[in-house]
Design a protein around this motif. Structure first.
Motif, PDB file in Angstrom:
ATOM      1  N   ILE A 124      33.058  11.205 -12.684  1.00  0.00           N
ATOM      2  CA  ILE A 124      31.350  11.560 -12.394  1.00  0.00           C
ATOM      3  C   ILE A 124      31.377  12.309 -10.558  1.00  0.00           C
ATOM      4  O   ILE A 124      31.922  12.266 -10.001  1.00  0.00           O
ATOM      5  N   SER A 125      30.562  13.642 -10.988  1.00  0.00           N
ATOM      6  CA  SER A 125      30.333  14.116  -9.478  1.00  0.00           C
ATOM      7  C   SER A 125      29.674  13.704  -9.112  1.00  0.00           C
ATOM      8  O   SER A 125      28.645  12.015  -9.052  1.00  0.00           O
ATOM      9  N   LEU A 126      29.695  13.581  -7.133  1.00  0.00           N
ATOM     10  CA  LEU A 126      29.109  12.891  -6.102  1.00  0.00           C
ATOM     11  C   LEU A 126      28.644  13.805  -5.499  1.00  0.00           C
ATOM     12  O   LEU A 126      29.467  14.285  -4.515  1.00  0.00           O
ATOM     13  N   HIS A 127      27.403  13.101  -5.121  1.00  0.00           N
ATOM     14  CA  HIS A 127      27.038  13.372  -3.290  1.00  0.00           C
ATOM     15  C   HIS A 127      27.030  12.674  -2.649  1.00  0.00           C
ATOM     16  O   HIS A 127      26.201  11.385  -2.795  1.00  0.00           O
ATOM     17  N   GLU A 128      28.123  13.007  -1.488  1.00  0.00           N
ATOM     18  CA  GLU A 128      28.621  11.908  -0.403  1.00  0.00           C
ATOM     19  C   GLU A 128      27.504  11.277   0.147  1.00  0.00           C
ATOM     20  O   GLU A 128      27.186  10.285   0.522  1.00  0.00           O
ATOM     21  N   GLU A 129      26.850  12.415   1.026  1.00  0.00           N
ATOM     22  CA  GLU A 129      25.597  12.024   2.186  1.00  0.00           C
ATOM     23  C   GLU A 129      24.485  11.196   1.933  1.00  0.00           C
ATOM     24  O   GLU A 129      23.609  11.013   2.283  1.00  0.00           O
ATOM     25  N   GLU A 130      24.689  10.736   0.692  1.00  0.00           N
ATOM     26  CA  GLU A 130      23.593  10.359  -0.356  1.00  0.00           C
ATOM     27  C   GLU A 130      24.192   8.759  -0.283  1.00  0.00           C
ATOM     28  O   GLU A 130      24.270   8.668  -1.345  1.00  0.00           O
TER      29      GLU A 130
ATOM     30  N   LEU B 293      39.192  19.525 -24.781  1.00  0.00           N
ATOM     31  CA  LEU B 293      38.299  18.398 -23.767  1.00  0.00           C
ATOM     32  C   LEU B 293      39.510  17.273 -22.892  1.00  0.00           C
ATOM     33  O   LEU B 293      40.805  16.436 -23.204  1.00  0.00           O
ATOM     34  N   ARG B 294      39.198  17.687 -21.371  1.00  0.00           N
ATOM     35  CA  ARG B 294      40.770  16.783 -21.124  1.00  0.00           C
ATOM     36  C   ARG B 294      40.082  15.915 -19.404  1.00  0.00           C
ATOM     37  O   ARG B 294      40.957  15.819 -18.730  1.00  0.00           O
ATOM     38  N   GLY B 295      38.651  16.202 -19.426  1.00  0.00           N
ATOM     39  CA  GLY B 295      38.563  15.454 -18.487  1.00  0.00           C
ATOM     40  C   GLY B 295      36.717  15.952 -18.118  1.00  0.00           C
ATOM     41  O   GLY B 295      36.288  16.371 -18.974  1.00  0.00           O
ATOM     42  N   LEU B 296      36.277  14.514 -17.248  1.00  0.00           N
ATOM     43  CA  LEU B 296      34.671  14.780 -17.909  1.00  0.00           C
ATOM     44  C   LEU B 296      34.390  14.424 -16.253  1.00  0.00           C
ATOM     45  O   LEU B 296      34.596  13.018 -15.913  1.00  0.00           O
ATOM     46  N   SER B 297      33.431  14.543 -15.893  1.00  0.00           N
ATOM     47  CA  SER B 297      32.303  14.724 -14.318  1.00  0.00           C
ATOM     48  C   SER B 297      30.570  14.548 -14.676  1.00  0.00           C
ATOM     49  O   SER B 297      29.964  15.404 -14.038  1.00  0.00           O
ATOM     50  N   PRO B 298      29.997  13.846 -15.083  1.00  0.00           N
ATOM     51  CA  PRO B 298      28.976  14.082 -15.389  1.00  0.00           C
ATOM     52  C   PRO B 298      27.856  14.343 -13.960  1.00  0.00           C
ATOM     53  O   PRO B 298      28.606  13.550 -12.919  1.00  0.00           O
TER      54      PRO B 298
END
Length: 617
Positions: A336-342, A566-571
């Protein structure tokens, strides 16, 4: 025979051109290397300068003004190393309009936007001050290391300017040996958060451009000649190869040793430039780093009485056809995607180890993930090191985002420097497998040249990892295609797609979509998502409800199963995050609501949908 001779000279010419190009790229890479790296800084003798600092707003930027000696220049500059209260007590004709000793207090590290209500949307220049005690040692050198300052930094120690830096997410090191004094010291940092068309990113993003000293500041002491940089990597043939760079008057012809746990020791001697190349035969008993077993080894570099320690894992990453291979085995990226500073309802970019571990724990154990896309900028060193420890593969990127001044060589230089600072910081982290060179940038010849230069830069600085970029897709009816010339520069293709949220598609229409993508390259869906306000339920499949977001995930995941490469997902994305452009007065109020967790960590229905999918994958 004549044809053979001609062909021979054509080949010689081609090889000469390739050699010249390689030399030019290497020279450019050397020019991007910061004056000092201190890559082992976390384990060196240091003084943490975190804590309460004073600050003063500078709306008219008088602290940076230099108008031929005009009085506005001197008022702030003279206050950088003055006890203003003592001057005022003596009386006289002089006066000051800035007093860093008696300013309001703020916690560093952290963004000023979360510190006080009146600073929530402040965008501009603020001066920070920290007093500290020091005991300089004869024959030793002193450095200030800033892990991140957003966006421009102007650094003064005891009234003397010691350096500047541009870029909000990468570390920089300044030598202060000559400016440091025994006893009391006064560190003043001007921080300018403003962005423009020539900054990276520009002033328009889909996240909050917080200002401040957002990561730790340290005073570090080293010997006169010290290990500035040290790196190791596992090669495809099983050998461990590395490089050590010394800085100082005795950097040349020095014996260098690296010891890797119980695996063995390698030795070398530095050249005239203080550089040594190391190689260790394929170690017996080496446990390769994997997400399932993230083995780390204690590593110790030694040279000329100096020593640097690290914790490192060893693994290989490669592409073969449309497969991504980790240690030679096919890999599917469940992430998954991430905004770290939140983190929390009033985020302020103070990413502590506890907070970072909590976010990564949700991915690793809550979502059954093995991968995280750290977007849209270099996240903290703490986060990347925790990914090493916890077993999460990492996509890393710098904020070349949406659009920048593609035709400006100075802007390209900023991007390449930022990229180099990130690579030098994180190239010893086994978790990092992908360097991204851009996100959602509209196709044009100048943009493609810009990204192409970034991809070439990665291959010179770190040829051991893969290159990708989050691209846009083109749609022809129900067929999605990647029509982007940048793909020729990428190892792994990645696309952001939001069919079913943006655009005309209904949820049922997602199932009709088909993909026409290159069959010889692996593909990641780097983003897909839909907004939902946590707790907004029972309204049917209406947008912004948890039910809509959950069903969107079900439909999109089912559609993704039909992509053969398809080899990956980061919603998009783990947590709701602040975005001043998102101003729906009921559902957003300054927050992007595509998180599958709320800003306070409440799981939405889509969290379980994705977790169940990854459990079965």
């Amino acid at each position: 025979m004549k044809k053979l001779i001609t062909a021979f000279w054509i080949l010689v010419g081609a090889l000469a051109c390739q050699s010249a190009l390689a030399q030019a790229q290497a020279a450019q890479a050397d020019s991007l290397r910061p004056a000092f790296l201190l890559t082992g800084a976390l384990h060196r003798d240091s003084q943490d300068l975190s804590g309460q600092w004073t600050y003063s707003k500078d709306l008219y930027r008088t602290g940076l003004t230099d108008i031929n000696g005009w009085v506005a220049k001197s008022r702030m500059q003279r206050a950088r190393d003055v006890d203003v209260a003592a001057v005022e007590a003596k009386g006289g004709v002089d006066f000051y309009e800035f007093d860093m000793d008696r300013g309001p207090l703020i916690n560093v590290p952290g963004a000023w936007n979360a510190a006080a209500a009146e600073l929530r949307y402040y965008d501009g220049l603020i001066w920070f001050q920290r007093k500290f005690d020091a005991r300089p040692e004869a024959g030793k050198r002193a450095f200030l290391r800033f892990e991140a300052v957003n966006y421009r930094a102007y650094v003064y120690l005891n009234g003397k300017e010691v350096g500047r830096h541009e870029g909000g997410f990468t570390p920089f090191v300044l030598e202060v040996t000559d400016a440091l004094r025994a006893g009391d010291n006064r560190l003043v940092v001007g921080v300018d958060s403003s962005h423009d068309a020539q900054s990276i990113p520009t002033q328009i993003t889909d996240w909050d451009l917080y200002g401040g000293i957002t990561r730790k500041v340290s005073l570090i002491t080293t010997p006169a000649t010290f290990i500035d940089d040290a790196t190791l990597t596992l090669r495809a043939d099983g050998r461990i190869a590395g490089e050590v760079q010394l800085q100082g008057p005795q950097a040349a012809n020095q014996a260098v040793t690296v010891a890797i746990g119980t695996l063995g020791t390698a030795r070398a001697t530095t050249d005239a430039n203080g550089r040594a190349l190391l190689e260790l035969p394929a170690p017996k008993g080496l446990e390769r780093w994997t997400p399932e077993k993230p083995t780390l080894y204690d590593v110790r570099f030694s040279a000329n009485g100096d020593q640097v320690r690290d914790r490192m894992g060893f693994r290989t990453i490669a592409v073969k056809g449309n497969q991504i291979l980790l240690n030679g085995k096919p890999l599917f990226l469940r992430g998954i995607s991430l905004h770290e500073e939140e983190f929390g309802p009033n985020p302020g970019r103070n990413m502590t180890e506890q907070a970072s571990r909590a976010l990564l724990h949700e991915i690793k154990h809550g979502l059954n993930g093995n991968y995280v896309r750290l977007s849209h900028y270099p996240h903290s060193e703490t986060t990347v090191r925790l990914a090493d420890e916890m077993g999460l593969l990492v996509w890393s990127e710098i904020p070349v985002y949406w659009t920048v001044d593609w035709d400006n060589p100075a802007v390209l230089r900023k991007a390449l420097v930022m990229q180099a600072e990130t690579i030098y910081r994180d190239r010893n982290r086994a978790s990092v497998i992908l360097w991204s060179v851009g996100n959602e940038t509209p196709v044009s010849p100048s943009r493609t040249r810009f990204h192409g230069a970034m991809a070439d830069n990665v291959r010179v600085l770190d040829p051991t990892r893969l290159v990708s970029a989050a691209l846009l897709v083109e749609r022809k009816g129900d067929v999605l295609e990647i029509q982007d010339p940048l793909i020729d520069k990428l190892d792994v293709l990645a696309v952001n797609v939001y069919a079913g949220w943006y655009g005309p598609d209904t949820l049922d229409g997602i199932a009709k979509l088909r993909w026409n993508v290159p069959g010889e390259r692996p593909l990641i869906l780097s983003e897909f998502g839909a907004d939902a306000l946590a707790g907004h339920r029972g309204q049917g499949l209406k947008k912004f409800t948890e039910e809509y977001q959950a069903e969107y995930y079900r439909k999109t995941l089912a559609m993704a199963e039909g992509i053969p490469t398809l080899r990956g997902l980061s919603p998009w994305i783990l947590k709701d995050f602040r975005s001043p452009r998102r101003e729906h007065p009921v559902f957003q109020n300054g927050w992007n609501r595509k998180g599958i967790l709320s800003e306070t960590g409440v799981r939405k229905q889509a969290f379980d949908v994705l977790s169940d999918y990854y459990r079965r994958k």
